[in-house]
Design a protein around this motif. Structure first.
Motif, PDB file in Angstrom:
ATOM      1  N   GLU A 174     -22.093 -17.816  82.684  1.00 27.97           N
ATOM      2  CA  GLU A 174     -21.732 -17.376  81.323  1.00 27.97           C
ATOM      3  C   GLU A 174     -20.831 -16.090  81.341  1.00 27.97           C
ATOM      4  O   GLU A 174     -21.494 -15.107  81.993  1.00 27.97           O
ATOM      5  CB  GLU A 174     -22.795 -17.326  80.258  1.00 27.97           C
TER       6      GLU A 174
ATOM      7  N   THR B 171     -23.820 -14.055  82.673  1.00 28.84           N
ATOM      8  CA  THR B 171     -25.200 -14.660  83.105  1.00 28.84           C
ATOM      9  C   THR B 171     -24.440 -15.410  84.639  1.00 28.84           C
ATOM     10  O   THR B 171     -23.471 -15.967  84.571  1.00 28.84           O
ATOM     11  CB  THR B 171     -25.655 -15.838  82.276  1.00 28.84           C
TER      12      THR B 171
ATOM     13  N   LYS C  36     -26.052 -16.846  88.659  1.00 34.29           N
ATOM     14  CA  LYS C  36     -26.983 -17.429  89.453  1.00 34.29           C
ATOM     15  C   LYS C  36     -26.726 -16.869  90.943  1.00 34.29           C
ATOM     16  O   LYS C  36     -25.424 -17.314  91.516  1.00 34.29           O
ATOM     17  CB  LYS C  36     -27.191 -18.958  89.506  1.00 34.29           C
TER      18      LYS C  36
ATOM     19  N   GLU D  45     -31.483 -16.627  88.520  1.00 35.24           N
ATOM     20  CA  GLU D  45     -30.566 -16.239  87.526  1.00 35.24           C
ATOM     21  C   GLU D  45     -30.768 -14.869  86.863  1.00 35.24           C
ATOM     22  O   GLU D  45     -31.815 -14.652  86.613  1.00 35.24           O
ATOM     23  CB  GLU D  45     -30.984 -17.405  86.243  1.00 35.24           C
TER      24      GLU D  45
ATOM     25  N   LEU E 298     -29.282 -12.184  83.858  1.00 32.77           N
ATOM     26  CA  LEU E 298     -28.625 -11.621  82.579  1.00 32.77           C
ATOM     27  C   LEU E 298     -28.152 -10.309  82.879  1.00 32.77           C
ATOM     28  O   LEU E 298     -29.016  -9.190  83.009  1.00 32.77           O
ATOM     29  CB  LEU E 298     -29.606 -11.802  81.622  1.00 32.77           C
TER      30      LEU E 298
ATOM     31  N   TYR F  11     -26.266  -7.176  81.257  1.00 31.68           N
ATOM     32  CA  TYR F  11     -25.840  -6.707  80.097  1.00 31.68           C
ATOM     33  C   TYR F  11     -25.570  -5.161  80.290  1.00 31.68           C
ATOM     34  O   TYR F  11     -26.897  -4.469  80.572  1.00 31.68           O
ATOM     35  CB  TYR F  11     -26.811  -7.024  78.927  1.00 31.68           C
TER      36      TYR F  11
ATOM     37  N   ILE G 109     -29.988 -14.962  73.577  1.00 34.90           N
ATOM     38  CA  ILE G 109     -30.590 -15.049  74.869  1.00 34.90           C
ATOM     39  C   ILE G 109     -30.841 -16.713  74.979  1.00 34.90           C
ATOM     40  O   ILE G 109     -32.031 -16.798  74.565  1.00 34.90           O
ATOM     41  CB  ILE G 109     -31.546 -14.123  75.140  1.00 34.90           C
TER      42      ILE G 109
ATOM     43  N   ARG H  36     -30.528 -18.794  77.455  1.00 33.47           N
ATOM     44  CA  ARG H  36     -31.205 -19.124  78.705  1.00 33.47           C
ATOM     45  C   ARG H  36     -32.091 -17.995  79.218  1.00 33.47           C
ATOM     46  O   ARG H  36     -32.056 -17.020  78.756  1.00 33.47           O
ATOM     47  CB  ARG H  36     -30.165 -19.314  79.705  1.00 33.47           C
TER      48      ARG H  36
ATOM     49  N   PRO I 235     -33.636 -15.869  81.446  1.00 33.98           N
ATOM     50  CA  PRO I 235     -33.403 -15.206  83.098  1.00 33.98           C
ATOM     51  C   PRO I 235     -34.603 -15.054  83.835  1.00 33.98           C
ATOM     52  O   PRO I 235     -35.532 -14.757  83.316  1.00 33.98           O
ATOM     53  CB  PRO I 235     -32.699 -13.846  82.500  1.00 33.98           C
TER      54      PRO I 235
ATOM     55  N   PHE J 251     -33.440  -9.594  84.154  1.00 34.01           N
ATOM     56  CA  PHE J 251     -32.537  -8.858  83.016  1.00 34.01           C
ATOM     57  C   PHE J 251     -32.071  -7.707  83.280  1.00 34.01           C
ATOM     58  O   PHE J 251     -33.143  -6.700  83.337  1.00 34.01           O
ATOM     59  CB  PHE J 251     -33.499  -8.983  81.840  1.00 34.01           C
TER      60      PHE J 251
ATOM     61  N   THR K 140     -40.081 -12.783  83.788  1.00 36.17           N
ATOM     62  CA  THR K 140     -38.950 -12.092  84.001  1.00 36.17           C
ATOM     63  C   THR K 140     -38.796 -10.896  84.355  1.00 36.17           C
ATOM     64  O   THR K 140     -39.566 -10.129  83.757  1.00 36.17           O
ATOM     65  CB  THR K 140     -37.911 -12.424  82.291  1.00 36.17           C
TER      66      THR K 140
END
Length: 526
Positions: free
Chosen positions: A123, A395, A397, A402, A404, A406, A459, A461, A463, A466, A482
Motif C-alpha cells: 500500500e 505498507t 512486505k 509485513e 506498516l 508511518y 489499519i 491489515r 502488520p 509497526f 506485532t
C-alpha cells in the motif's frame, strides 16, 4: 544514478578521500602537510579510524581551529600508536558498552550481500490521493472510515451480530442489544459517563454508570473522539441505553510471519539534516557500523545481517516548519539540506536496500496521507544510490514479513489526550492505535488530515512490525504478535522539546532480525 562505494578492498587514495570527507563533515579542514601525513599513515593504518580518534581527542580538548596541522595529527598519532602498536577499533573509543573487542581488526564479511532483495509494496497512497476540500469529501471520508472499521468489527465473534442504532429504538425495554457506532463526544458527571454516538443513519447517547465494572470503566477511559466501537447495552426507559461492554476493533492474537532467511532491518527516522542539533558524528558511527568498521565482534556480526535500512520520515529539518526555525538551522535551503543528506546516505552499502517515507519536516504536503517526496527532492537522494521512496503511511512486505511504516504525526494528539499516556512511552500510543485500528483516531486536532473519499489511515491489515518515529524517543514492545517500534532520532534535544520537558533518546537504533523477530537496540552515542 551513481552507484555507492563497494565494500571490497580500496586503494590508499580512496581510503584517504573517505577519511577527509568524514573530517570535513565534522567541520574540520586539513592543511597540506596534515594531508600528506595522512597519506603516509594510510599505508599501514586505516585513515578513517584514525581521524575518528582524532576528532574525539580534539572535541574533548575543546579545540575547533579552522585548519588542523600536521603537528596536531602527529601528537595524536603518538598517543594512539605508542611504539607502533595496532590502533584500537573505533568501537573501543566510542561505544558505551562494557565489553569490546581489543585485538586486530577482523575483515568484515556481510552474510546478506548475496541475498536477493525481496520487497513488495502492499500500500502506497501516492498515486491514489484525490482531494479538493469539498464538504462532500469530508462526508465520504468519515463514511469510508466507519464502513472499514465496521467491517473489521464484524470479523469479531462478539460483534458479528451487531445491529444499527435505529434498531435500538425499536427494541423492547430490558432487552440486550449490540450496535456499531462512532463516538463523537464524551461527557462526565458525578453519576457516570455519557457518550454521544452516531452511525450512517442516526445518533443516540449511551450511559456508563459510575459503579460499572472496572474493566468497562477502563475501556471507557481509553475511548477517543471519532473512534468506531461496538457497544453492548441494556435498553432502559425510552431510548436510554445502559452500557454493559465496549468492543474495540483491535488486532487478533496471532503468530507473526517470519523471514526464511536470516536478514535484518535497521529502523531509523528523524535525521533532521540541516538542524544545528543534527548528530552528524553519531550518524557517521552508524554508517561505519553498517560498513563493518565500528563495534565489537558481536555488533559487527549484527551488522553483517543488515539488508534493509528504513527511514520513517523527517530526513531533513525543513524550512518554515515552526516560528523562528531559521535560527536553528545550519543549512537554510531545503534543497541543500537534501543534498547534504545524500552525502550521508550514499555511504550505506549498495547491497542494502534503502526505503524512505516523508515526515512533517520533509518537502511533502503536511496533511495526511502524504505522497512520496516530490521528484526534485527525491532525485537529490537518488543521485548516489537506489532509493525506494513511498508515501506516508505505507505498507510493505520484506521477505514475507509485513511492515506498516508511518512517520507518527498523530502521536502528538494521542499522547496528549488519551488516558495514561506520556511522550516517554510512545509504544503505549502505538498499542492504542492498533486497538482502534486507526493511525489518527481523532480528527481535527494538531494532525492535518486531508478530506478524501477514502481513509488511508485505517489499519485494515495486521502488520508484523509497526514502525513509527516523530517523538524522538526510542521504545519498542510487542502486542498480540506485532512488534511496535518508535525509532528515536538523530537530533539532540531542541529548545522546543526542552520547554515541553521532553527528553529524547537520540542515537539509539533498533535492529530487527526478520527471521527471529529479535530487536537489538544499539547506542551510537559517545
Amino acid at each position: 544514478m551513481v552507484a555507492p562505494k563497494q565494500m571490497g578492498e580500496k586503494s590508499n587514495s580512496e581510503k584517504v578521500r573517505e577519511a577527509v570527507s568524514l573530517f570535513l563533515r565534522a567541520g574540520y579542514h586539513l592543511d597540506r602537510d596534515a594531508f600528506n601525513f595522512l597519506c603516509t599513515l594510510s599505508r599501514t593504518k586505516d585513515p578513517t579510524e584514525f581521524l575518528i580518534v582524532a576528532l574525539r581527542r580534539l572535541k574533548s580538548r575543546g579545540e575547533n581551529p579552522p585548519f588542523i596541522g600536521k603537528v596536531a595529527l602527529e601528537e595524536i598519532a603518538k598517543e594512539v600508536f605508542p611504539q607502533a602498536e595496532e590502533i584500537r577499533s573505533t568501537a573501543e573509543l566510542h561505544m558505551p558498552m562494557s565489553s569490546l573487542h581489543t585485538g586486530k581488526t577482523q575483515k568484515f564479511q556481510s552474510h546478506v550481500k548475496d541475498v536477493d532483495a525481496d520487497v513488495k509494496v502492499i500500500e502506497d497512497p501516492t498515486d491514489q490521493i484525490r482531494s479538493t476540500g469539498s464538504i462532500e469529501e469530508y462526508r465520504e471520508y468519515f463514511r469510508d472510515r466507519f464502513k472499514k472499521i465496521q467491517r473489521l468489527l464484524r470479523q469479531r465473534m462478539d460483534s458479528r451480530n451487531a445491529t444499527s442504532i435505529k434498531d435500538t429504538f425499536r427494541a423492547p425495554r430490558r432487552s440486550r442489544i449490540k450496535f456499531i457506532c462512532m463516538v463523537t463526544e464524551r461527557r462526565e458527571s458525578t453519576h457516570g459517563v455519557s457518550l454521544a454516538t452516531e452511525d450512517l443513519e442516526t445518533g443516540t447517547t449511551v450511559f456508563i454508570p459510575r459503579n460499572a465494572p472496572l474493566e468497562l470503566l477502563a475501556k471507557t477511559k481509553a475511548i477517543l473522539p471519532d473512534q468506531v466501537v461496538c457497544v453492548s447495552a441494556i435498553k432502559g426507559r425510552g431510548n436510554l441505553l445502559i452500557v454493559e461492554d465496549i468492543q474495540f476493533p483491535d488486532i487478533p492474537q496471532r503468530e507473526p510471519r517470519r523471514a526464511k532467511e536470516a536478514v535484518s532491518a535497521a529502523l531509523i527516522s528523524d535525521l533532521h539534516v540541516g538542524s544545528r542539533e543534527f548528530m552528524k558524528e553519531e550518524f557517521n558511527r552508524f554508517l561505519l557500523w553498517l560498513n563493518g568498521k565500528f563495534g565489537d565482534k558481536k555488533l559487527k556480526e549484527a551488522a553483517s545481517l543488515v539488508k534493509y535500512v528504513i527511514i520513517a520520515g523527517d530526513i531533513v529539518d525543513g524550512v518554515g516548519i515552526y516560528p523562528n526555525q531559521i535560527d536553528d538551522l545550519t543549512i537554510q535551503d531545503i534543497s541543500k539540506q537534501y543534498r547534504a543528506a545524500s552525502e550521508f546516505i550514499e555511504q550505506i552499502p549498495d547491497y542494502m536496500e534503502l526505503i524512505i517515507i516523508p515526515g512533517n519536516h520533509d518537502a511533502s504536503r503536511k496533511a495526511l496521507p502524504q505522497p512520496r517526496l516530490p521528484k526534485e527532492y527525491a532525485e537529490l537522494l537518488c543521485e548516489s544510490r537506489s532509493v525506494l521512496s513511498l508515501g506516508n503511511p505505507a505498507t510493505i512486505k520484506i521477505h514475507g514479513v509485513e511492515l506498516l511504516l508511518y512517520h507518527g504525526r498523530s502521536l502528538d494528539d494521542v499522547l496528549a489526550t488519551a488516558a495514561d499516556m506520556d511522550f516517554h512511552s510512545p509504544e503505549r500510543a502505538l498499542r492504542l492505535m492498533l486497538k482502534c485500528r486507526h493511525l489518527a483516531p481523532t480528527y481535527g486536532q494538531r494532525t492535518l488530515i486531508a478530506p478524501s473519499n477514502r481513509d488511508f489511515l485505517v489499519i485494515d491489515r495486521v502488520p508484523d512490525i509497526f514502525h513509527t518515529g516523530h517523538v524522538h524517543v526510542m521504545k519498542f514492545g510487542t502486542y498480540r504478535g506485532t512488534i511496535m517500534i518508535n525509532s528515536g532520532a538523530w537530533q539532540k534535544q531542541t529548545n522546543f522539546q526542552r520547554n515541553l520537558g521532553l527528553k529524547p533518546t537520540p542515537g539509539i537504533i533498533p535492529i530487527v532480525n526478520l527471521q527471529t523477530h529479535a530487536v537489538l537496540p544499539i547506542d551510537f552515542n559517545a
